[in-house]
Scaffold this active site. Structure first.
Site, PDB file in Angstrom:
ATOM      1  N   THR A   1      20.244 -30.176  26.202  1.00 50.72           N
ATOM      2  CA  THR A   1      21.226 -29.954  25.144  1.00 50.72           C
ATOM      3  C   THR A   1      22.001 -31.217  24.755  1.00 50.72           C
ATOM      4  OG1 THR A   1      23.308 -28.767  24.668  1.00 50.72           O
ATOM      5  CG2 THR A   1      22.857 -29.272  26.947  1.00 50.72           C
TER       6      THR A   1
ATOM      7  N   GLY B   1      14.672 -15.161  25.166  1.00 53.08           N
ATOM      8  CA  GLY B   1      15.460 -16.173  24.471  1.00 53.08           C
ATOM      9  C   GLY B   1      14.833 -16.588  23.158  1.00 53.08           C
ATOM     10  N   GLN B   2      15.617 -17.289  22.344  1.00 52.18           N
ATOM     11  CA  GLN B   2      15.154 -17.657  21.006  1.00 52.18           C
ATOM     12  C   GLN B   2      13.891 -18.518  21.028  1.00 52.18           C
ATOM     13  OE1 GLN B   2      18.376 -18.401  17.922  1.00 52.18           O
ATOM     14  NE2 GLN B   2      19.533 -18.892  19.761  1.00 52.18           N
TER      15      GLN B   2
ATOM     16  N   ASP C   1      13.366 -14.366  38.588  1.00 54.90           N
ATOM     17  CA  ASP C   1      14.807 -14.526  38.425  1.00 54.90           C
ATOM     18  C   ASP C   1      15.162 -15.969  38.756  1.00 54.90           C
ATOM     19  OD1 ASP C   1      17.566 -14.478  38.452  1.00 54.90           O
ATOM     20  OD2 ASP C   1      17.707 -12.575  39.521  1.00 54.90           O
TER      21      ASP C   1
ATOM     22  N   ALA D   1      17.455 -20.419  30.462  1.00 53.11           N
ATOM     23  CA  ALA D   1      18.676 -21.112  30.869  1.00 53.11           C
ATOM     24  C   ALA D   1      19.854 -20.160  30.857  1.00 53.11           C
ATOM     25  CB  ALA D   1      18.963 -22.291  29.937  1.00 53.11           C
TER      26      ALA D   1
ATOM     27  N   THR E   1      22.893 -19.857  29.047  1.00 55.44           N
ATOM     28  CA  THR E   1      23.287 -20.453  27.771  1.00 55.44           C
ATOM     29  C   THR E   1      24.669 -20.025  27.275  1.00 55.44           C
ATOM     30  OG1 THR E   1      22.137 -18.682  26.586  1.00 55.44           O
ATOM     31  CG2 THR E   1      20.905 -20.722  26.997  1.00 55.44           C
TER      32      THR E   1
ATOM     33  N   TYR F   1      28.919 -26.027  31.091  1.00 54.01           N
ATOM     34  CA  TYR F   1      27.540 -25.847  30.639  1.00 54.01           C
ATOM     35  C   TYR F   1      26.834 -27.200  30.533  1.00 54.01           C
ATOM     36  CZ  TYR F   1      23.689 -25.125  27.353  1.00 54.01           C
ATOM     37  OH  TYR F   1      22.461 -25.132  26.740  1.00 54.01           O
TER      38      TYR F   1
END
Length: 279
Positions: free
Chosen positions: A95, A9-10, A30, A54, A56, A119
């Site tokens: 978030t 991920g980023q 996992d 996550a 996402t 989400y």
């Protein structure tokens, strides 16, 4: 050593570049099997844990709500419990989508969440579970993540801006674009601080400055990359998506500055860094 859940991920990719960090990817653990998260923490015996993994896919969560809840709520809960049992800090990323996007005032940490999509509901459930576990924990709510890695709005604009002369971009969603590199540094700093100052735990907001619309970000991206692509503003109603997006994603970031000395990053510099890195 700080143990990080997430590898591709980023934010996880930026965390991997920092000192004394060990990242675990899906091949290692996992998150759809939460007990494995707890086992990994017990095996590695880290000084602190950061959850940068996550589910996402915001639109995908509408049809895979159970899977999103498993990854975004149950897995962080298992991590938090394992950290509490070992007496070590746990930092998890959340978030702006935990809010409904009403009004135009920046959201504060104490404002009542009311997510409008699956989400957001899954991430809020994770926040609640972490807090209920107790121990030393911090939740970092952030927004509109971008980097030179993976899929994100800036990279999409760079691709489309090179292919087209004009684009229509949503202009009524307002928030703070946030470089993944700055999120990684913030999480790392918070985790280290909580080791010696556990009283600093809690929920924090962190996003880039200044607040802007997606259309504003697109224009800034084209200007930075010297792309001649015209942007026409449109409302969200002209660009329907499976999951509703909050119109107001502004975050009040005073608390994190006061507590940790972490300031809002300038996302325009972040875009320049991304363009440079991709070049």
């Amino acid at each position: 050593m700080i143990l990080v859940f997430g590898q591709s991920g980023q934010v996880a990719r930026e965390l991997a570049l920092l000192a004394d960090v060990r990242c675990l990817g899906r091949d290692d653990v996992d998150l759809e099997y939460p007990l494995n998260c707890a086992e990994a923490i017990a095996i590695h015996q880290p000084a602190a844990v950061i959850n940068a993994a996550a589910f996402t896919n915001v639109d995908g969560a509408e049809t895979e709500a159970s899977r999103a809840h498993l990854v975004n709520a149950h897995a962080p809960e298992a991590m938090a419990q394992a950290c509490a049992d070992l007496g070590i800090p746990f930092v998890s990323i959340s978030t702006d989508y935990v809010f409904d996007g009403a009004g135009d005032a920046p959201w504060r940490e104490g404002d009542t969440p009311a997510p409008v999509n699956a989400y957001g509901r899954s991430k809020l459930a994770g926040e609640v579970a972490i807090a209920q576990v107790g121990g030393t924990w911090a939740v970092l709510r952030t927004s509109w993540v971008v980097s030179a890695h993976g899929n994100n709005f800036v990279k999409t604009m760079l691709r489309l801006g090179a292919e087209r002369d004009a684009l229509t971009i949503v202009a009524d969603q307002i928030g703070g674009l946030t470089p993944a590199r700055d999120i990684a540094r913030a999480c790392h700093h918070m985790a280290q601080s909580l080791i010696s100052e556990p009283n600093k735990g809690g929920i924090y907001h962190f996003s880039g400055s200044p607040n802007a619309s997606w259309a504003d970000v697109a224009r800034a991206t084209f200007e930075t990359a010297d792309l001649t692509c015209t942007v026409t503003d449109i409302p969200s109603s002209d660009y329907p998506t499976p999951a509703l997006r909050p119109l107001n994603s502004r975050l009040d970031c005073y608390k994190i500055k006061k507590t940790f000395g972490i300031k809002r990053p300038d996302w325009r510099k972040g875009i320049a860094d991304i363009v440079k890195e991709l070049a």
